[in-house]
Write a protein that holds these residues in place. Structure first.
Motif, PDB file in Angstrom:
ATOM      1  N   CYS A  40      -0.586   2.915   0.276  1.00 42.52           N
ATOM      2  CA  CYS A  40      -0.897   4.303  -0.060  1.00 42.52           C
ATOM      3  C   CYS A  40      -2.413   4.460  -0.106  1.00 42.52           C
ATOM      4  N   CYS A  43      -3.421   5.172  -4.245  1.00 36.18           N
ATOM      5  CA  CYS A  43      -3.268   4.161  -5.293  1.00 36.18           C
ATOM      6  C   CYS A  43      -3.247   2.731  -4.744  1.00 36.18           C
ATOM      7  N   CYS A  65       4.069   9.725  -2.366  1.00 45.05           N
ATOM      8  CA  CYS A  65       4.021   8.293  -2.649  1.00 45.05           C
ATOM      9  C   CYS A  65       4.942   7.997  -3.838  1.00 45.05           C
ATOM     10  N   CYS A  68       2.312   6.909  -7.044  1.00 47.18           N
ATOM     11  CA  CYS A  68       1.365   7.834  -7.680  1.00 47.18           C
ATOM     12  C   CYS A  68       1.673   9.298  -7.390  1.00 47.18           C
TER      13      CYS A  68
HETATM   14 ZN   LIG Z   1       0.161   6.139  -4.085  1.00 45.97          ZN
END
Ligand SMILES: [Zn+2]
Length: 256
Positions: A40, A43, A65, A68
């Motif tokens: 991602c 994060c 995601c 996060c």
């Molecule tokens: Zn993320």
């Protein structure tokens, strides 16, 4: 027409599309396209295998995601879908006039154009590390299975016309709308399509490019004075690849 074959080709297209997303994201950032696993961008959590299934994962995760909740760009499933559709169209053309070798080459060519297009949209840049090796691979393949003379002709006509555009742009407008990357992309298209289809590609690119630029100017949506020409060249090349023969036949037939 065998339906199961089309389904397999679509799945193959989605998987390649997923890899093209990796290339589009990583090549401009000078990251390896092989390692590490996708993560991602916010994060940095590694994306699990089940979250990496083209299109389906995007729908299950509702575009966010799993860690996060940062939203994932709609472009990822879009690139996967475009790639699958292109692969299906090229596979479908196999039934008309293509050899398996030519089909594989077309799949490779279209994949490269997809990567070039999306990077050019983001960065207004066509990378040499994409165009140079792809041009060399194209020349070798064409020399082995086709005509080297035609390929070299395509290379110079494709690159030459775009170079001429740049010179004329400088002469009349005192500015260059296109860059050296566009010249190399023109040469690349010339190598893969031959000079006739390259002329058609550039012609189509100019028409579509003017219409889209006109609309953007009217809507005042343009961020800068510069619109990447690469995506239009890629689009022109894909239309020529898929329908060029029919377009030229039609033109030659009705010209009189
Ligand atoms: Zn993320």
């Amino acid at each position: 027409m065998i339906v199961s074959e089309y389904i397999l080709v679509a799945i193959f297209g989605l998987i390649i599309g997923s890899f093209l997303n990796v290339c589009i994201y990583r090549i401009p950032k000078k990251l390896s396209i092989v390692l590490p696993r996708s993560f991602c961008p916010k994060c940095k959590t590694a994306i699990k295998s089940w979250e990496n299934i083209p299109i389906i994962s995007y729908i299950i995760l509702r575009g966010k995601c799993s860690n996060c909740k940062e939203s994932i760009s709609i472009r990822y499933p879009l690139v996967e879908a475009i790639t699958a559709i292109m692969f299906l169209l090229i596979w479908h053309n196999l039934w008309f006039d293509l050899s398996i070798y030519r089909m594989l080459m077309n799949l490779f060519f279209v994949s490269v154009l997809i990567v070039v297009t999306f990077i050019d949209i983001d960065y207004l840049l066509i990378h040499d590390k994409i165009t140079y090796p792809v041009i060399i691979i194209g020349i070798v393949l064409q020399a082995m299975y086709n005509s080297l003379g035609q390929t070299v002709l395509g290379f110079f006509i494709g690159g030459g016309i775009i170079y001429l555009f740049i010179l004329l742009g400088k002469l009349f407008y005192g500015q260059d709308g296109m860059g050296g990357g566009d010249v190399k992309l023109g040469a690349l298209i010339g190598v893969y399509l031959g000079w006739k289809m390259t002329l058609l590609s550039i012609f189509l690119a100019c028409i579509v490019g003017s219409v889209i630029s006109g609309i953007l100017i009217l809507l005042k949506k343009k961020k800068s004075d510069y619109i990447a020409f690469g995506p239009f060249m890629s689009l022109g090349a894909i239309i020529s690849l898929l329908f060029g023969k029919r377009i030229l036949d039609w033109y030659l037939y009705y010209r009189w």
